[in-house]
Design a protein around this motif. Structure first.
Motif, PDB file in Angstrom:
ATOM      1  N   GLU A  31     -35.025 -57.613 -29.216  1.00 38.43           N
ATOM      2  CA  GLU A  31     -33.948 -56.616 -29.047  1.00 38.43           C
ATOM      3  C   GLU A  31     -32.962 -57.047 -27.973  1.00 38.43           C
ATOM      4  OE1 GLU A  31     -33.409 -54.150 -31.006  1.00 38.43           O
ATOM      5  OE2 GLU A  31     -35.285 -54.271 -32.157  1.00 38.43           O
ATOM      6  N   ASN A  35     -29.020 -57.957 -28.532  1.00 39.96           N
ATOM      7  CA  ASN A  35     -27.969 -57.221 -27.822  1.00 39.96           C
ATOM      8  C   ASN A  35     -27.026 -58.186 -27.109  1.00 39.96           C
ATOM      9  OD1 ASN A  35     -28.726 -54.700 -28.603  1.00 39.96           O
ATOM     10  ND2 ASN A  35     -29.802 -54.175 -26.702  1.00 39.96           N
ATOM     11  N   LYS A  81     -22.170 -49.489 -31.899  1.00 42.11           N
ATOM     12  CA  LYS A  81     -22.017 -50.303 -33.097  1.00 42.11           C
ATOM     13  C   LYS A  81     -22.001 -49.533 -34.404  1.00 42.11           C
ATOM     14  CE  LYS A  81     -24.403 -53.588 -30.245  1.00 42.11           C
ATOM     15  NZ  LYS A  81     -25.722 -54.125 -29.920  1.00 42.11           N
ATOM     16  N   GLY A  95     -29.983 -53.624 -37.369  1.00 40.82           N
ATOM     17  CA  GLY A  95     -30.653 -53.557 -36.079  1.00 40.82           C
ATOM     18  C   GLY A  95     -29.901 -52.712 -35.069  1.00 40.82           C
ATOM     19  N   ALA A 100     -33.045 -49.158 -29.231  1.00 40.62           N
ATOM     20  CA  ALA A 100     -33.862 -50.191 -28.607  1.00 40.62           C
ATOM     21  C   ALA A 100     -34.003 -49.971 -27.107  1.00 40.62           C
ATOM     22  CB  ALA A 100     -33.274 -51.568 -28.908  1.00 40.62           C
TER      23      ALA A 100
HETATM   24 MG    MG Z   1     -29.705 -53.561 -30.003  1.00 47.67          MG
END
Ligand code: MG
Ligand code: ADP
Length: 605
Positions: A31, A35, A81, A95, A100
């Motif tokens: 994760e 990112n 996002k 994702g 996360a």
């Molecule tokens: Mg993420």
């Protein structure tokens, strides 16, 4: 601009499949790395301690976050996002669930330091078990650094469930490799316990592959690229000879996210069909670039399985792309191998049943030195049709492969003149007058055919003739090559190669086949070994055939036909036509062809 993170509308939040984001340290690593990539980082450092159990830190030079966004980023379903549900279907944002960081912060002690390029100071945040601890303005580099300490500190049951540091470490390393392969233009540094383990400079995918799998992979990979309206497949596959006995070095990415897909794996395997040793797996790294809407994703936090809307189409494009790359590599081999055309044509069909063991009916050297009548007789011997003979003895030929269309030279009667009238054309072809015109014989292929049948005969009858070397030669081999030589000891002895172990992986060459006596024994042996290895990975023939073919090919390649005397050429012709299949080299390349007077007349108009 500063506040780019929004809370997802509840409706969307609820549509997001629930799931555990954090299963183990490696999931945190995945994760955080993703990112950092999403934030446009070009350089990322990963630091871990004790298999990531006590520390995971990811430092990037990406966009960084504003003070407000830094705070917001830990809220569940906070994401910069996704703004609408439609975006959810987008694998490009696969994702991006906005959970996360929140999930990680719920089960660890997290510290974030971040600064945007245009901000004078950075923000530092500390959260432990979802509990907000502090927020400060601090000096910070542009980008983001997230430190995750003591994973599952507040959930002992899960902490105890973790595996040993080594196991967790290897999961982390796997995740890093996947991201690193998907993003070769991003540099990565990997530290464990303060020690730099791996530095992956930004570069091309080929450079990244070499950095991860070693220098020796460089020569063993072939690039792939195939583009259709809906789908682009790009990456690298390993050459068949580089295939491994174990699975592992096989990666699929969809829009640069690692995926698993057994169906597509099958597509690759079938493209390799017939080229791999049994139970071996080819290396591949393939990225599928396609419209995210064509992908049916179940937005599960940890799912790497995805389904494509048109799986069959994707399957066939992947398969075709791999095949194309294989054709490319087989057609232009590294060494001077001449690939037999039939297996190019039969790549798609499974290996066919081979006919039984080859036993030549007559030994070439018993043909003797009779005059041309001998081969005139052989030409006209129609008791067994030439085609039947070919089918009977060309054990390597796959069943459905048609014979090359050409007039059957064996049906050609030789207009036996008093003198053979052989003409050595540039040491490459032998020209002989026959009734309807002339016959061209490819000298190297002819010698290869002759050698092959002789060697097969010697292996079958253990009647080699070996010539002892005046000065035995030592050859140093790699461990695996040495093992290979031991493995084929019986066969090569039957051919007259006399050797013995000479300490370590060195062997002492004592004798060579007498028909190769005038050649540099070390060179010939090494070439032979190379060819044998190539045969073993590319041909589905018994070891004895593989050995015979390798020696015949390399022996023929080293002949200086230029200097052969008439008597020797004469002999070659006799031996060739005493062969069971004179018209083809062992790899199916034609040895001879009759050119008629009419054809010659046609050239001269
Ligand atoms: Mg993420
Ligand atoms: P997602 O990645 O699904 O959006 P995350 O919980 O992983 O959700 O991250 C939440 C948000 O925090 C991201 O949308 C992004 O805006 C911000 N963020 C997280 N990590 C970084 C980073 N390394 N650099 C900049 N922004 C980040």
């Amino acid at each position: 601009m500063n506040h780019v993170i929004r809370l997802l509308p509840d409706a969307i939040a609820n549509q997001i499949a629930a799931g555990e984001v954090v299963q183990r340290p490696a999931s945190v690593v995945k994760e955080l790395l993703e990112n950092a990539i999403d934030a446009g980082a070009t350089s990322i450092s990963l630091l871990i301690k004790e298999g990531g159990k006590t520390l995971i830190q990811v430092i990037d030079n990406g966009s960084g976050m504003s003070e407000a966004d830094a705070r917001m980023s830990f809220e569940r379903h906070a994401t910069s996002k996704i703004k609408a549900f439609d975006d959810m279907l987008s694998l490009k944002t696969f994702g991006f669930r906005g959970e996360a960081l929140a999930s990680i912060a719920a089960v660890a002690q997290v510290e974030m330091k971040t600064r945007m390029a245009n901000a004078e100071v950075g923000t530092q945040l500390r959260i432990e078990g979802s509990e907000f601890k502090s927020q400060d303005l601090v000096a910070a580099d542009v980008g983001t650094s997230i430190t995750v300490k003591n994973l599952f500190f507040n959930v002992p049951a899960r902490r105890n469930f973790l595996k040993s540091n080594q196991v967790e470490f290897s999961h982390i390393s796997d995740e890093l490799n996947r991201v690193a392969l998907a993003w070769p233009e991003v540099g990565f540094s990997f530290y464990q316990g303060g020690v730099l383990l791996q530095k992956l400079p930004a570069g091309t995918l080929a450079q990244r592959i070499v950095a991860l799998f070693g220098e020796n992979v460089r020569e063993k990979i072939v690039s792939i690229s195939e583009e259709t309206d809906f789908l682009k497949v790009a990456g690298y596959i390993g050459k068949p000879e580089a295939a491994r006995k174990t699975r592992g070095e096989q990666y699929f990415f969809a829009n640069r996210r690692y995926i698993r897909n057994a169906y597509l794996h099958h597509a690759v395997m079938t493209a390799f069909e017939g080229l791999l040793a049994q139970a071996s797996f080819p290396f591949y790294i393939l990225n599928l670039e396609l419209d995210p809407e064509k992908i049916d994703i179940n937005v599960h936090p940890t799912k790497t399985e995805i389904k494509f809307e048109n799986e069959r189409f994707v399957y066939s494009v992947v398969q075709a792309a791999v095949r194309k790359a294989l054709h490319k590599t087989l057609a232009v081999p590294e060494l001077d191998f001449e690939p037999p055309s039939p297996w190019l044509a039969t790549l798609s069909s499974p290996p066919t049943q081979r006919s039984p063991v080859f036993t030549p009916t007559s030994r070439p050297d018993t043909v003797g030195k009779s005059n041309l009548d001998n081969w005139t007789r052989m030409f006209s011997n129609q008791a067994v049709s030439p085609k039947q003979r070919i089918q009977q003895f060309e054990t390597e030929r796959s069943g459905d492969q048609p014979l090359p269309a050409q007039s059957d030279p064996l049906e050609e009667k030789i207009n036996a003149p008093d003198r053979p009238g052989l003409f050595n054309l540039h040491g490459k072809y032998l020209l002989a007058q026959v009734k309807s015109g002339f016959m061209a014989i490819d000298l190297q292929r002819a010698w290869e055919r002759i050698g092959y049948e002789r060697y097969i005969n010697q292996i079958n009858h253990q009647n080699a003739s070996s010539q002892q070397l005046l000065f035995p030669k030592s050859i140093e081999l790699s461990a695996s090559d040495f093992a290979l030589v031991q493995e084929m000891d019986a066969e090569i002895r039957a051919l007259g190669i006399d050797w013995e172990p000479f300490g370590g992986t060195t062997l002492l060459l004592r004798g060579m086949p007498s028909d190769a006596a005038q050649q540099d024994p070390v060179l010939l042996f090494q070439h032979f070994l190379e060819q044998y290895k190539w045969n073993q990975t590319h041909l589905q023939v018994p070891r004895s055939h593989s050995v015979a073919r390798a020696l015949a090919k390399r022996n023929a390649q080293q002949q200086q036909f230029h200097y052969w005397k008439d008597a020797e050429l004469n002999d070659l012709v006799h031996q060739l036509f005493a062969c069971t299949v004179p018209q083809f080299a062992p790899d199916q390349q034609p040895v001879l062809k009759v050119i008629t007077l009419e054809e010659v007349a046609g050239w001269l108009v």
